[in-house]
Design a protein around this motif. Sequence first.
Motif, PDB file in Angstrom:
ATOM      1  N   GLN A  53      39.298  38.616  30.246  1.00 18.45           N
ATOM      2  CA  GLN A  53      38.298  37.597  30.565  1.00 18.45           C
ATOM      3  C   GLN A  53      38.905  36.502  31.438  1.00 18.45           C
ATOM      4  O   GLN A  53      38.289  36.077  32.420  1.00 18.45           O
ATOM      5  CB  GLN A  53      37.744  36.994  29.277  1.00 18.45           C
ATOM      6  N   GLU A  54      40.091  36.053  31.093  1.00 22.63           N
ATOM      7  CA  GLU A  54      40.735  35.011  31.898  1.00 22.63           C
ATOM      8  C   GLU A  54      41.003  35.509  33.314  1.00 22.63           C
ATOM      9  O   GLU A  54      40.831  34.763  34.285  1.00 22.63           O
ATOM     10  CB  GLU A  54      42.045  34.560  31.249  1.00 22.63           C
ATOM     11  N   GLY A  55      41.388  36.779  33.445  1.00 22.29           N
ATOM     12  CA  GLY A  55      41.617  37.330  34.776  1.00 22.29           C
ATOM     13  C   GLY A  55      40.344  37.344  35.608  1.00 22.29           C
ATOM     14  O   GLY A  55      40.364  37.022  36.805  1.00 22.29           O
ATOM     15  N   ARG A  56      39.215  37.699  34.984  1.00 23.88           N
ATOM     16  CA  ARG A  56      37.952  37.734  35.730  1.00 23.88           C
ATOM     17  C   ARG A  56      37.491  36.334  36.111  1.00 23.88           C
ATOM     18  O   ARG A  56      37.004  36.113  37.228  1.00 23.88           O
ATOM     19  CB  ARG A  56      36.882  38.459  34.900  1.00 23.88           C
ATOM     20  N   LEU A  57      37.643  35.368  35.203  1.00 24.06           N
ATOM     21  CA  LEU A  57      37.238  34.005  35.532  1.00 24.06           C
ATOM     22  C   LEU A  57      38.138  33.402  36.604  1.00 24.06           C
ATOM     23  O   LEU A  57      37.672  32.671  37.484  1.00 24.06           O
ATOM     24  CB  LEU A  57      37.259  33.133  34.272  1.00 24.06           C
ATOM     25  N   THR A  58      39.410  33.699  36.549  1.00 19.42           N
ATOM     26  CA  THR A  58      40.329  33.216  37.582  1.00 19.42           C
ATOM     27  C   THR A  58      39.960  33.787  38.941  1.00 19.42           C
ATOM     28  O   THR A  58      40.004  33.090  39.964  1.00 19.42           O
ATOM     29  CB  THR A  58      41.774  33.586  37.224  1.00 19.42           C
ATOM     30  N   ALA A  59      39.578  35.067  38.966  1.00 25.28           N
ATOM     31  CA  ALA A  59      39.144  35.680  40.231  1.00 25.28           C
ATOM     32  C   ALA A  59      37.851  35.052  40.731  1.00 25.28           C
ATOM     33  O   ALA A  59      37.676  34.802  41.930  1.00 25.28           O
ATOM     34  CB  ALA A  59      38.959  37.183  40.042  1.00 25.28           C
ATOM     35  N   LEU A  60      36.919  34.769  39.807  1.00 21.64           N
ATOM     36  CA  LEU A  60      35.639  34.171  40.191  1.00 21.64           C
ATOM     37  C   LEU A  60      35.817  32.803  40.825  1.00 21.64           C
ATOM     38  O   LEU A  60      35.185  32.487  41.844  1.00 21.64           O
ATOM     39  CB  LEU A  60      34.742  34.056  38.955  1.00 21.64           C
ATOM     40  N   LEU A  61      36.692  31.989  40.242  1.00 24.60           N
ATOM     41  CA  LEU A  61      36.808  30.587  40.644  1.00 24.60           C
ATOM     42  C   LEU A  61      37.788  30.414  41.802  1.00 24.60           C
ATOM     43  O   LEU A  61      38.736  29.633  41.737  1.00 24.60           O
ATOM     44  CB  LEU A  61      37.212  29.742  39.440  1.00 24.60           C
ATOM     45  N   GLN A  62      37.540  31.150  42.863  1.00 21.46           N
ATOM     46  CA  GLN A  62      38.340  31.056  44.088  1.00 21.46           C
ATOM     47  C   GLN A  62      37.416  31.145  45.290  1.00 21.46           C
ATOM     48  O   GLN A  62      36.512  31.988  45.335  1.00 21.46           O
ATOM     49  CB  GLN A  62      39.380  32.182  44.161  1.00 21.46           C
ATOM     50  N   THR A  70      23.801  31.140  37.303  1.00 19.44           N
ATOM     51  CA  THR A  70      24.688  32.285  37.499  1.00 19.44           C
ATOM     52  C   THR A  70      25.622  32.005  38.668  1.00 19.44           C
ATOM     53  O   THR A  70      25.188  31.556  39.731  1.00 19.44           O
ATOM     54  CB  THR A  70      23.888  33.572  37.780  1.00 19.44           C
ATOM     55  N   LEU A  71      26.913  32.247  38.465  1.00 25.99           N
ATOM     56  CA  LEU A  71      27.912  32.136  39.516  1.00 25.99           C
ATOM     57  C   LEU A  71      28.344  33.536  39.921  1.00 25.99           C
ATOM     58  O   LEU A  71      28.640  34.373  39.063  1.00 25.99           O
ATOM     59  CB  LEU A  71      29.125  31.340  39.035  1.00 25.99           C
ATOM     60  N   VAL A  72      28.377  33.783  41.243  1.00 30.71           N
ATOM     61  CA  VAL A  72      28.753  35.095  41.763  1.00 30.71           C
ATOM     62  C   VAL A  72      29.807  34.897  42.838  1.00 30.71           C
ATOM     63  O   VAL A  72      29.594  34.159  43.810  1.00 30.71           O
ATOM     64  CB  VAL A  72      27.538  35.839  42.359  1.00 30.71           C
ATOM     65  N   GLY A  73      30.948  35.558  42.660  1.00 30.98           N
ATOM     66  CA  GLY A  73      31.989  35.454  43.666  1.00 30.98           C
ATOM     67  C   GLY A  73      33.126  36.415  43.410  1.00 30.98           C
ATOM     68  O   GLY A  73      33.475  36.688  42.260  1.00 30.98           O
ATOM     69  N   ASN A  74      33.688  36.965  44.484  1.00 28.69           N
ATOM     70  CA  ASN A  74      34.855  37.851  44.403  1.00 28.69           C
ATOM     71  C   ASN A  74      34.624  39.019  43.438  1.00 28.69           C
ATOM     72  O   ASN A  74      35.533  39.437  42.706  1.00 28.69           O
ATOM     73  CB  ASN A  74      36.094  37.052  43.978  1.00 28.69           C
ATOM     74  N   GLY A  75      33.395  39.532  43.447  1.00 31.71           N
ATOM     75  CA  GLY A  75      33.087  40.695  42.622  1.00 31.71           C
ATOM     76  C   GLY A  75      32.874  40.399  41.157  1.00 31.71           C
ATOM     77  O   GLY A  75      32.788  41.333  40.350  1.00 31.71           O
ATOM     78  N   VAL A  76      32.778  39.119  40.778  1.00 27.98           N
ATOM     79  CA  VAL A  76      32.606  38.736  39.377  1.00 27.98           C
ATOM     80  C   VAL A  76      31.330  37.907  39.256  1.00 27.98           C
ATOM     81  O   VAL A  76      31.023  37.076  40.112  1.00 27.98           O
ATOM     82  CB  VAL A  76      33.807  37.913  38.870  1.00 27.98           C
ATOM     83  N   THR A  77      30.572  38.137  38.183  1.00 30.68           N
ATOM     84  CA  THR A  77      29.345  37.397  37.908  1.00 30.68           C
ATOM     85  C   THR A  77      29.452  36.756  36.533  1.00 30.68           C
ATOM     86  O   THR A  77      29.835  37.414  35.558  1.00 30.68           O
ATOM     87  CB  THR A  77      28.120  38.328  37.939  1.00 30.68           C
ATOM     88  N   ALA A  78      29.133  35.466  36.450  1.00 30.30           N
ATOM     89  CA  ALA A  78      29.169  34.752  35.169  1.00 30.30           C
ATOM     90  C   ALA A  78      27.848  34.029  34.947  1.00 30.30           C
ATOM     91  O   ALA A  78      27.317  33.388  35.859  1.00 30.30           O
ATOM     92  CB  ALA A  78      30.323  33.758  35.146  1.00 30.30           C
ATOM     93  N   GLY A  95      38.519  24.826  45.998  1.00 34.33           N
ATOM     94  CA  GLY A  95      39.764  24.688  46.740  1.00 34.33           C
ATOM     95  C   GLY A  95      40.865  25.574  46.193  1.00 34.33           C
ATOM     96  O   GLY A  95      40.805  26.056  45.057  1.00 34.33           O
ATOM     97  N   PRO A  96      41.895  25.815  46.985  1.00 36.97           N
ATOM     98  CA  PRO A  96      43.004  26.661  46.537  1.00 36.97           C
ATOM     99  C   PRO A  96      43.839  25.952  45.471  1.00 36.97           C
ATOM    100  O   PRO A  96      43.800  24.728  45.328  1.00 36.97           O
ATOM    101  CB  PRO A  96      43.808  26.877  47.825  1.00 36.97           C
ATOM    102  N   GLY A  97      44.585  26.735  44.747  1.00 37.07           N
ATOM    103  CA  GLY A  97      45.520  26.161  43.784  1.00 37.07           C
ATOM    104  C   GLY A  97      44.866  25.643  42.523  1.00 37.07           C
ATOM    105  O   GLY A  97      45.109  24.506  42.115  1.00 37.07           O
TER     106      GLY A  97
END
Length: 301
Positions: A84-93, A108-116, A66-68
């Motif tokens: 790292q925080e910027g990439r994780l923040t981008a992923l978790l949207q 593996t989580l993949v989203g918004n161009g980021v893979t974790a 969800g947003p926010g």
Amino acid sequence: MRLLCILLALMSLPAAASDWTITAIDGDPAVGAPTISFGEDGISGATGCNRFSGSASASAGSLQIGPGLAMTRRACLGADLTAQEGRLTALLQGDVEMQPDPFDDSLTLVGNGVTARLVPGLPPPPVAAAAFLIVSGVEATLNVRRDASTRSGIVAHAPLGIILRNLGCEARSDRTWCRIGYIDASGLEGWAAAEYLAPASAIRRAGAELFDGIGRLDCRSGASEVARCEAGVARESDGSGAILIYLDDNRRLLLEFRGTSVAAAGADAGDAIATEVQEDAVLVTSGSDRITIPTAMLRGE
């Protein structure tokens, strides 16, 4: 369907856990032990710098966040943690693809161009390896016993947050126990349950004057001449740490650092400081005080 139930259905393995450690982001090793936990109605965790939480739901192979996303606002020390925080923040949207690996139990989580890449479980607290421990997870005090058993007599009540010396931990049939010693003049020793102990951070140790190293720095207050002031350093295993500087007029300044990134810490955390990275030192300005910290001291060289 609840988020945790979806994850369990996706991964019919022991790895189907609610708590995960993020080990790599876009192929780079994670720093600062970032984590993510899946609850019944949302997610929570840490970026390695700040903690986060938010609502989430899941369908087959996909996680909808969800947003926010709520997040604490601690300043991250060092470019690696900030990135790292910027990439994780981008992923978790928004929509995040979930890719379980049945061979190594990873996710593996993949989203918004980021893979974790995630592995099950949270990093174990390195209590046994820590030289100093703090009492945590109790409402007021922790029982310190004569021997490593709940049947043994209580010799002291250690208050929440007190720093104790770790004299060695042992796994027994009921739990892991640590033999601890008070660092005050009493010299009291006893045993305490390890689940209510945590490694004392470098900031806590430096604030209590439990240093890994000491030295002298060039300090100047206002228009006065440069003088030598004492300082002590406490370090973490990842190269970060804290430094306590003894200024004139019985003043103290507590700083935390990661590499050459330096910030105020502890009771001084609300104070604004300015830093300038020079060739072989970091110049710190706090009010009218100017302190030169050699990079060799920060790096433990």
